[in-house]
Design an enzyme around this catalytic site. Structure first.
Site, mmCIF file in Angstrom:
data_model
loop_
_atom_site.group_PDB
_atom_site.id
_atom_site.type_symbol
_atom_site.label_atom_id
_atom_site.label_comp_id
_atom_site.label_asym_id
_atom_site.label_seq_id
_atom_site.Cartn_x
_atom_site.Cartn_y
_atom_site.Cartn_z
ATOM 1 C CG HIS A 17 -1.901 -1.042 1.376
ATOM 2 N ND1 HIS A 17 -2.016 -1.830 2.492
ATOM 3 C CD2 HIS A 17 -2.860 -1.460 0.513
ATOM 4 C CE1 HIS A 17 -3.011 -2.693 2.327
ATOM 5 N NE2 HIS A 17 -3.534 -2.492 1.132
ATOM 6 C CE LYS A 41 -12.413 -7.661 3.603
ATOM 7 N NZ LYS A 41 -11.807 -6.890 2.507
ATOM 8 N NE ARG A 90 -2.400 -7.216 -4.963
ATOM 9 C CZ ARG A 90 -3.223 -7.659 -4.025
ATOM 10 N NH1 ARG A 90 -2.764 -7.893 -2.821
ATOM 11 N NH2 ARG A 90 -4.485 -7.882 -4.287
ATOM 12 C CB SER A 127 -4.099 -6.845 4.456
ATOM 13 O OG SER A 127 -3.712 -5.569 4.031
HETATM 14 O O1 PNS Z 1 -8.651 -3.081 0.008
HETATM 15 P P1 PNS Z 1 -9.910 -3.560 -0.691
HETATM 16 O O2 PNS Z 1 -10.802 -4.268 0.295
HETATM 17 O O3 PNS Z 1 -9.601 -4.380 -1.912
HETATM 18 O O4 PNS Z 1 -10.662 -2.228 -1.194
HETATM 19 C C1 PNS Z 1 -11.802 -2.298 -1.984
HETATM 20 C C2 PNS Z 1 -12.523 -0.947 -2.098
HETATM 21 C C3 PNS Z 1 -12.666 -0.274 -0.748
HETATM 22 C C4 PNS Z 1 -11.707 -0.036 -2.994
HETATM 23 C C5 PNS Z 1 -13.880 -1.251 -2.747
HETATM 24 O O5 PNS Z 1 -14.476 -2.303 -2.064
HETATM 25 C C6 PNS Z 1 -14.857 -0.061 -2.715
HETATM 26 O O6 PNS Z 1 -14.658 0.910 -3.409
HETATM 27 N N1 PNS Z 1 -15.901 -0.192 -1.874
HETATM 28 C C7 PNS Z 1 -16.889 0.842 -1.691
HETATM 29 C C8 PNS Z 1 -18.249 0.420 -2.234
HETATM 30 C C9 PNS Z 1 -18.364 0.769 -3.693
HETATM 31 O O7 PNS Z 1 -18.146 1.897 -4.112
HETATM 32 N N2 PNS Z 1 -18.739 -0.242 -4.478
HETATM 33 C C10 PNS Z 1 -18.921 -0.120 -5.905
HETATM 34 C C11 PNS Z 1 -17.667 -0.495 -6.664
HETATM 35 S S1 PNS Z 1 -18.000 -0.619 -8.350
#
Ligand code: PNS
Length: 158
Positions: A17, A41, A90, A127
């Site tokens: 990150h 989660k 990645r 993570s």
């Molecule tokens: O570290 P992560 O868990 O892979 O992050 C994922 C994240 C937070 C970027 C993604 O889950 C997100 O944007 N969630 C917010 C809900 C949202 O906007 N959903 C629509 C995506 S198309």
């Protein structure tokens, strides 16, 4: 002000990150690191604990602000007047998921997603894997900041 957001769960923040956040901070005036509040989660660290670690380890960049959000990321971007999201890629395995999110986010709001290729020295990090390794007594030295390592050991082995 050229501003971007680096969103994620950051449970906890890793050197992968930080690779993306640090490089984004050199390209933009301000980087907002936004921690998703996701009650569905199960997380190891609370949102406040994750924010605390992020604030400490990103302090040296000088132009990184840490915040939290819930709901849609694009709504947060609109509220905060952030025109673009920065994500790290990645490996090819990240691509399908990230492409779908980027396209949906753009379709919903016009918010752009900019992808950065993760440095090869951290491209195998996640993570979840870090937590697994620490839980079973393995070493993650050099893969997470020292502070995060201490808090992981305390939480998982304490
Ligand atoms: O570290 P992560 O868990 O892979 O992050 C994922 C994240 C937070 C970027 C993604 O889950 C997100 O944007 N969630 C917010 C809900 C949202 O906007 N959903 C629509 C995506 S198309």
């Amino acid at each position: 002000m050229r501003r971007v957001v680096c969103p994620g769960s950051f449970d906890p923040v890793t050197n992968g990150h930080l690779d993306i956040i640090g490089r984004a901070s050199r390209q933009y005036d301000e980087v907002v690191v936004a921690v998703l509040i996701n009650i569905e989660k199960k997380s190891l660290f609370t949102v406040e604990e994750r924010i605390d670690m992020l604030q400490i380890v990103t302090k040296e960049y000088g132009n990184v602000r840490v915040d939290k959000f819930h709901g849609l990321l694009v709504d947060y971007c609109r509220q905060q007047e952030i025109p673009a999201i920065v994500k790290g890629l990645r490996a090819v395995s990240d691509f399908d998921y990230e492409l779908q999110q980027a396209q949906l986010n753009y379709r919903m709001s016009g918010v752009e997603t900019l992808f950065m290729a993760t440095g090869p020295e951290v491209s195998f990090l996640s993570s979840s894997r870090i937590k697994e390794i620490v839980r079973y007594g393995g070493s993650v030295a050099g893969l997470v900041p020292e502070l995060v390592l201490e808090r992981l050991v305390e939480r998982l082995r304490g």
